[in-house]
Design a protein around this motif. Structure first.
Motif, short mmCIF file in Angstrom:
data_model
loop_
_atom_site.label_atom_id
_atom_site.label_comp_id
_atom_site.label_asym_id
_atom_site.label_seq_id
_atom_site.Cartn_x
_atom_site.Cartn_y
_atom_site.Cartn_z
N PRO A 196 9.30 -8.13 -3.68
CA PRO A 196 7.84 -8.18 -3.64
C PRO A 196 7.31 -9.28 -2.72
O PRO A 196 7.92 -10.35 -2.61
CB PRO A 196 7.45 -8.43 -5.10
N VAL A 197 6.18 -9.01 -2.09
CA VAL A 197 5.50 -9.99 -1.22
C VAL A 197 4.00 -9.87 -1.47
O VAL A 197 3.53 -8.95 -2.15
CB VAL A 197 5.81 -9.75 0.27
N ARG A 198 3.25 -10.79 -0.88
CA ARG A 198 1.78 -10.77 -1.02
C ARG A 198 1.09 -10.46 0.29
O ARG A 198 -0.15 -10.39 0.34
CB ARG A 198 1.27 -12.10 -1.57
N LEU A 199 1.86 -10.31 1.36
CA LEU A 199 1.28 -10.08 2.68
C LEU A 199 1.76 -8.75 3.23
O LEU A 199 2.55 -8.05 2.61
CB LEU A 199 1.64 -11.24 3.61
N LEU A 200 1.29 -8.41 4.43
CA LEU A 200 1.56 -7.10 5.00
C LEU A 200 1.79 -7.22 6.50
O LEU A 200 1.07 -7.95 7.18
CB LEU A 200 0.38 -6.17 4.72
N SER A 201 2.78 -6.52 7.00
CA SER A 201 3.05 -6.49 8.44
C SER A 201 2.51 -5.18 9.00
O SER A 201 3.18 -4.15 8.95
CB SER A 201 4.56 -6.61 8.70
N THR A 202 1.29 -5.20 9.52
CA THR A 202 0.63 -3.95 9.91
C THR A 202 1.22 -3.34 11.18
O THR A 202 0.88 -2.22 11.53
CB THR A 202 -0.87 -4.17 10.12
N ASN A 203 2.10 -4.06 11.87
CA ASN A 203 2.74 -3.49 13.06
C ASN A 203 3.99 -2.69 12.70
O ASN A 203 4.52 -1.97 13.53
CB ASN A 203 3.15 -4.61 14.03
N ASN A 204 4.46 -2.81 11.45
CA ASN A 204 5.73 -2.21 11.04
C ASN A 204 5.70 -2.04 9.53
O ASN A 204 6.11 -2.93 8.78
CB ASN A 204 6.88 -3.12 11.48
N MET A 205 5.20 -0.88 9.08
CA MET A 205 5.04 -0.70 7.63
C MET A 205 5.01 0.78 7.27
O MET A 205 4.83 1.64 8.14
CB MET A 205 3.75 -1.38 7.15
N ILE A 206 5.15 1.05 5.99
CA ILE A 206 4.97 2.38 5.43
C ILE A 206 4.01 2.25 4.26
O ILE A 206 4.12 1.31 3.47
CB ILE A 206 6.30 3.03 5.02
N VAL A 207 3.03 3.15 4.17
CA VAL A 207 1.98 3.05 3.17
C VAL A 207 1.79 4.41 2.49
O VAL A 207 2.22 5.45 3.00
CB VAL A 207 0.64 2.59 3.79
N ARG A 208 1.13 4.38 1.36
CA ARG A 208 0.74 5.62 0.70
C ARG A 208 -0.62 6.05 1.25
O ARG A 208 -1.60 5.31 1.17
CB ARG A 208 0.68 5.43 -0.82
N ARG A 209 -0.66 7.25 1.77
CA ARG A 209 -1.86 7.75 2.44
C ARG A 209 -3.08 7.68 1.52
O ARG A 209 -4.16 7.27 1.95
CB ARG A 209 -1.63 9.18 2.90
N SER A 210 -2.91 8.05 0.26
CA SER A 210 -4.05 8.11 -0.65
C SER A 210 -4.72 6.75 -0.80
O SER A 210 -5.96 6.66 -0.84
CB SER A 210 -3.60 8.63 -2.02
N VAL A 211 -3.93 5.69 -0.87
CA VAL A 211 -4.49 4.35 -1.05
C VAL A 211 -5.23 3.91 0.19
O VAL A 211 -6.37 3.41 0.13
CB VAL A 211 -3.37 3.35 -1.40
N PHE A 212 -4.61 4.10 1.36
CA PHE A 212 -5.21 3.59 2.59
C PHE A 212 -6.31 4.49 3.11
O PHE A 212 -7.07 4.09 3.99
CB PHE A 212 -4.12 3.35 3.63
N ARG A 213 -6.41 5.71 2.62
CA ARG A 213 -7.58 6.53 2.93
C ARG A 213 -8.80 6.02 2.18
O ARG A 213 -9.90 5.96 2.73
CB ARG A 213 -7.31 7.99 2.56
N SER A 214 -8.63 5.69 0.93
CA SER A 214 -9.76 5.24 0.12
C SER A 214 -10.09 3.77 0.34
O SER A 214 -11.23 3.34 0.09
CB SER A 214 -9.48 5.48 -1.36
N ASP A 215 -9.13 3.00 0.83
CA ASP A 215 -9.34 1.56 1.03
C ASP A 215 -8.73 1.18 2.38
O ASP A 215 -7.63 0.65 2.45
CB ASP A 215 -8.66 0.78 -0.10
N PRO A 216 -9.45 1.44 3.48
CA PRO A 216 -8.87 1.26 4.81
C PRO A 216 -8.77 -0.20 5.23
O PRO A 216 -9.32 -1.10 4.59
CB PRO A 216 -9.85 2.01 5.73
N LEU A 217 -8.04 -0.41 6.32
CA LEU A 217 -7.95 -1.75 6.91
C LEU A 217 -9.32 -2.22 7.38
O LEU A 217 -10.13 -1.42 7.86
CB LEU A 217 -6.98 -1.73 8.11
N PRO A 218 -9.63 -3.51 7.26
CA PRO A 218 -10.95 -4.01 7.69
C PRO A 218 -11.09 -3.89 9.21
O PRO A 218 -10.16 -4.21 9.95
CB PRO A 218 -10.93 -5.48 7.25
N ASP A 219 -12.23 -3.45 9.66
CA ASP A 219 -12.39 -3.19 11.10
C ASP A 219 -13.41 -4.10 11.78
O ASP A 219 -13.80 -3.86 12.92
CB ASP A 219 -12.78 -1.73 11.33
N ASP A 220 -13.83 -5.18 11.09
CA ASP A 220 -14.88 -6.01 11.66
C ASP A 220 -14.60 -7.50 11.55
O ASP A 220 -15.52 -8.32 11.63
CB ASP A 220 -16.22 -5.69 10.99
#
Length: 320
Positions: A161-185
């Motif tokens: 387990p970790v508390r951070l995320l490597s957005t250049n190299n990762m695998i995610v569950r589509r349902s979670v990231f569809r409803s809660d996307p990456l911040p864009d601003d």
């Protein structure tokens, strides 16, 4: 071998999306993308894969015709988005598989990259996202050292387990990231606004070292640009979310908080310098070099911190 034709499959086991977050539209970026797509075409995964290539509409017009042909069946999606996070969000929305793997266009994955990601998610049904190990090419001791310092923030050495995320190299569950996307601003490295929220909601993040990719490295100009952006973001996210550790210090102390945050980040890296050398092709004898480099590269973050504290943008960058 992987089935790469999106038209020949109804329900892929995984969607793999490729997004450029660095200096898009230049000859070198197209060469990097060719290398990434070629490596994806050599994956040792026997289940159906959907490949998606996301690009801003304007940059897509300049893409050489042979690039998407590097991997047959890739879906090329044009977007009005300019930042890497909005592009990744568009890719998650377009994906048809329940699992979505995200790879930056200048990262070359190992042959077992897809298999490692899918297996890790299937073994951890509680995971909302799993980050992989990212290294630099390692052509010299200096490059391997900078690779450790730049990519160790999510690397715990072994899987867990970790508390951070490597957005250049990762695998995610589509349902979670569809409803809660990456911040864009909030800049190109503001993923923590999302992960802190997911963690508060009970989400689980993991690290998997077998999910390995080699990130391109362009020397000190890239490192200084990266660090200035990271410094700016480290302040900005704490201005936006009072629940992120250190937010109260930033809000109460203003400019004085920058050297305190520098010291905190340097202390974190010091621990990584002792724990992680062997995973990056280094050994205990390199620790003094790593410690000296850590003090240097974190100092590159200070201008970005002061700009954020002064209400200014991060400054010119090749990141998006």
């Amino acid at each position: 071998m992987a089935l790469n034709s999106a038209s020949s499959i109804k329900q892929p086991a995984v969607t793999v999306m490729v997004v450029s977050d660095y200096r898009p539209g230049e000859k070198k970026s197209w060469d990097d993308l060719r290398g990434t797509l070629a490596a994806l075409g050599r994956q040792d995964f026997d289940e159906p894969i959907e490949y998606i290539l996301l690009e801003n509409s304007r940059d897509l017009e300049r893409m050489p015709e042979d690039v998407p042909r590097t991997i047959p069946g890739v879906r090329v999606i044009a977007s009005d988005a300019h930042g890497s996070y909005p592009l990744k969000n568009a890719g998650v929305q377009a994906a048809t598989a329940d699992l979505v793997m995200v790879l930056d266009a200048d990262c070359v994955p190992d042959q077992g990259w897809v298999r490692a990601g899918v297996e890790a998610m299937r073994q951890r049904p509680d995971a909302v996202a799993i980050s992989g190990r990212t290294t630099y090419p390692g052509r010299s001791t200096l490059e391997r050292s900078l690779g450790l310092l730049s990519r160790c923030y999510v690397d715990r050495g072994t899987a867990g387990p970790v508390r951070l995320l490597s957005t250049n190299n990762m695998i995610v569950r589509r349902s979670v990231f569809r409803s809660d996307p990456l911040p864009d601003d909030a800049g190109p490295f503001a993923y923590r606004l999302l992960t802190e929220r997911l963690l508060r909601q009970g989400g689980k993040l993991y690290f998997e070292p077998k999910l390995r990719a080699v990130h391109d490295f362009e020397g000190w100009p890239m490192e200084r640009d990266l660090r200035r952006q990271v410094g700016w973001t480290s302040i900005r996210i704490r201005q936006l979310d009072e629940n992120i550790p250190g937010a109260r210090v930033v809000r109460l102390l203003g400019l004085v908080s920058a050297p305190l945050l520098y010291a905190y980040r340097l202390a974190e890296s010091t621990g990584h310098c002792f724990r992680l050398p062997r995973y990056f092709g280094l050994h205990a004898g390199h620790i003094p070099l790593l410690l000296a480099l850590a003090a240097l590269v974190h100092s590159f973050e200070l201008p970005g911190m002061f700009r954020a504290l002064g209400g200014q943008p991060a400054g010119p960058t090749v990141y998006r």
